[in-house]
Design a protein around this motif. Structure first.
Motif, PDB file in Angstrom:
ATOM      1  N   ILE A 191       9.528  -4.764  10.806  1.00 35.10           N
ATOM      2  CA  ILE A 191       8.747  -5.502   9.901  1.00 35.10           C
ATOM      3  C   ILE A 191       7.898  -4.705   8.797  1.00 35.10           C
ATOM      4  O   ILE A 191       7.433  -3.734   8.947  1.00 35.10           O
ATOM      5  N   ASP A 192       8.250  -4.901   7.606  1.00 37.87           N
ATOM      6  CA  ASP A 192       7.571  -4.411   6.359  1.00 37.87           C
ATOM      7  C   ASP A 192       5.984  -4.386   6.560  1.00 37.87           C
ATOM      8  O   ASP A 192       5.459  -5.365   6.676  1.00 37.87           O
ATOM      9  N   LEU A 193       5.497  -3.372   6.158  1.00 37.26           N
ATOM     10  CA  LEU A 193       3.849  -3.198   6.230  1.00 37.26           C
ATOM     11  C   LEU A 193       3.606  -2.663   4.783  1.00 37.26           C
ATOM     12  O   LEU A 193       4.088  -1.844   4.127  1.00 37.26           O
ATOM     13  N   LEU A 194       2.240  -3.166   4.299  1.00 38.58           N
ATOM     14  CA  LEU A 194       1.799  -2.939   3.138  1.00 38.58           C
ATOM     15  C   LEU A 194       0.209  -2.920   2.883  1.00 38.58           C
ATOM     16  O   LEU A 194      -0.361  -3.578   3.471  1.00 38.58           O
ATOM     17  N   LEU A 195      -0.341  -1.641   2.817  1.00 35.28           N
ATOM     18  CA  LEU A 195      -1.955  -1.472   2.636  1.00 35.28           C
ATOM     19  C   LEU A 195      -2.201  -2.000   1.288  1.00 35.28           C
ATOM     20  O   LEU A 195      -1.845  -1.222   0.299  1.00 35.28           O
ATOM     21  N   ARG A 196      -3.205  -2.780   0.842  1.00 35.00           N
ATOM     22  CA  ARG A 196      -3.473  -3.217  -0.531  1.00 35.00           C
ATOM     23  C   ARG A 196      -4.978  -2.975  -0.724  1.00 35.00           C
ATOM     24  O   ARG A 196      -5.845  -3.267   0.180  1.00 35.00           O
ATOM     25  N   ASP A 197      -5.393  -2.709  -1.939  1.00 37.95           N
ATOM     26  CA  ASP A 197      -6.660  -2.341  -2.430  1.00 37.95           C
ATOM     27  C   ASP A 197      -7.364  -1.639  -1.463  1.00 37.95           C
ATOM     28  O   ASP A 197      -8.409  -1.907  -1.165  1.00 37.95           O
ATOM     29  N   VAL A 198      -6.934  -0.248  -0.994  1.00 38.61           N
ATOM     30  CA  VAL A 198      -7.631   0.693  -0.318  1.00 38.61           C
ATOM     31  C   VAL A 198      -8.872   1.088  -1.144  1.00 38.61           C
ATOM     32  O   VAL A 198      -8.585   1.950  -2.302  1.00 38.61           O
ATOM     33  N   ARG A 199     -10.279   1.068  -0.586  1.00 37.27           N
ATOM     34  CA  ARG A 199     -11.225   1.909  -1.330  1.00 37.27           C
ATOM     35  C   ARG A 199     -11.373   3.273  -0.987  1.00 37.27           C
ATOM     36  O   ARG A 199     -10.741   3.706  -0.292  1.00 37.27           O
ATOM     37  N   PRO A 200     -12.027   3.813  -1.903  1.00 34.12           N
ATOM     38  CA  PRO A 200     -12.169   5.335  -1.814  1.00 34.12           C
ATOM     39  C   PRO A 200     -12.580   5.760  -0.443  1.00 34.12           C
ATOM     40  O   PRO A 200     -12.123   6.709   0.026  1.00 34.12           O
ATOM     41  N   GLN A 201     -13.636   5.123   0.191  1.00 32.60           N
ATOM     42  CA  GLN A 201     -14.144   5.303   1.609  1.00 32.60           C
ATOM     43  C   GLN A 201     -13.114   5.604   2.561  1.00 32.60           C
ATOM     44  O   GLN A 201     -12.918   6.430   3.488  1.00 32.60           O
ATOM     45  N   VAL A 202     -12.203   4.282   2.363  1.00 29.43           N
ATOM     46  CA  VAL A 202     -10.808   4.405   3.623  1.00 29.43           C
ATOM     47  C   VAL A 202      -9.911   5.323   2.981  1.00 29.43           C
ATOM     48  O   VAL A 202      -9.201   6.074   3.962  1.00 29.43           O
ATOM     49  N   MET A 203      -9.786   5.562   1.820  1.00 24.26           N
ATOM     50  CA  MET A 203      -8.783   6.248   1.231  1.00 24.26           C
ATOM     51  C   MET A 203      -9.186   7.886   1.636  1.00 24.26           C
ATOM     52  O   MET A 203      -8.320   8.770   1.968  1.00 24.26           O
TER      53      MET A 203
END
Length: 325
Positions: free
Chosen positions: A75-87
């Motif tokens: 299954i293709d996975l994509l993380l979208r709009d990761v904020r700086p705190q999570v990055m």
């Protein structure tokens, strides 16, 4: 708040909650599992992190688990709009280079994100405590001075006993799963890592231990009994990879076997000593006991608590019946 699921044809979007700690992380992993194991799983799953401003090690563990699961299921996975705190959390372990990430923020918001100083979240009160760090630095300097004094006789003994290097560096997982090389005086034969598969594991869970491990040298048994093999770790403490007191530093293969709640033990820096050390590290046989002791340390942490554990460790080291083997 738990993960919200939105189905869009062949794509399923999971809205990740604002805080991704242990309770939310367990639900996050469960939601992804149910999608992947459905009779008609989606062709693509998007994790929307646009609202997420805090993620601790449990959240990281759930994300790693979901990544492996979707990969196994094709299954293709994509993380979208990761904020700086999570990055910042993803950057600690290099996952920002592994996971597919898409930013769809507005131009102004994107510029703000780029300019933001990426600082990992304070997952525990001890992480950014200057008092604890000061204690670590002072203790590490004193410890390295002792190491320098003992280096020559220990080095000679190691070399005379068996061929190979004086130091042994092993990759361990530190705060939030960040990998580092932990140093020890070598207490095993030079090819010990290659021989590990030939030695029976007497412990349960991810831990590995054998009371009569044939890889340990004669000098190595003495070094382990007196804990002298561990004093090079004062260098790890000095450069901030470890603390004098903390949780037991796991190996990457141990972390690979963790369930999501067990990642909590990575919310603090690993220590040269801790509850596991002063409560009979050689007698601990169950991984659940390690988790219990590590969480106990996190719950009770204070400067005075650290000092108490340091003094208890000194007593344990000089008690001839309490050393490691």
């Amino acid at each position: 708040m738990y993960s919200e699921v939105i189905v869009l044809q062949e794509t399923t979007l999971i809205q990740v909650p604002q805080r991704l700690t242990v309770l939310e992380a367990v639900e996050f992993r469960k939601t992804c599992q149910e999608l992947c194991q459905a009779d008609s799983p989606p062709g693509k799953i998007i994790f929307d992190f646009s609202d997420t401003t805090f993620m601790d090690s449990s959240g990281l563990g759930a994300l790693v688990s979901n990544f492996k699961l979707t990969k196994d299921k094709g299954i293709d996975l994509l993380l979208r709009d990761v904020r700086p705190q999570v990055m910042a959390v993803l950057s600690l372990t290099g996952l920002n280079e592994v996971l597919p990430i898409e930013q769809t923020l507005s131009t102004e918001a994107a510029k703000t994100t780029e300019k933001s100083e990426i600082v990992p979240p304070p997952t525990h009160a001890s992480i950014y405590s200057w008092i604890k760090r000061s204690l670590d630095v002072v203790g590490a300097i004193v410890g390295l001075a002792i190491t320098a004094i003992l280096f020559v006789p220990i080095a000679i003994a190691i070399k005379l006993d068996s061929p190979g290097p004086i130091f042994f560096g092993q990759v361990r997982c530190g705060w939030m799963g960040k990998k580092f090389r932990m140093w020890k005086f070598r207490s095993m034969c030079a090819n010990a890592e290659q021989m590990k598969s030939q030695v029976q594991n007497q412990l349960s869970g991810p831990l590995f231990k054998n009371d009569n491990d044939p890889r340990i040298t004669r000098v190595g048994r003495f070094l382990r009994k007196t804990s002298l093999d561990e004093i090079p770790q004062f260098w790890n403490v000095l450069i901030g990879e470890m603390s004098l007191v903390g949780t037991r530093p796991p190996t990457p293969d141990e972390v690979e076997k963790y369930d999501v709640p067990e990642w909590q033990r990575l919310d603090v820096k690993p220590g040269m000593t801790g509850e596991w050390q002063v409560n009979g590290r050689s007698q601990i046989r169950d991984f659940e006991d390690v988790i219990r002791l590590d969480l106990k340390y996190q719950e009770n942490w204070s400067l005075m608590y650290d000092l108490q554990l340091i003094f208890k460790t000194i007593f344990v080291v000089f008690n001839r019946n309490s050393g490691a083997y």
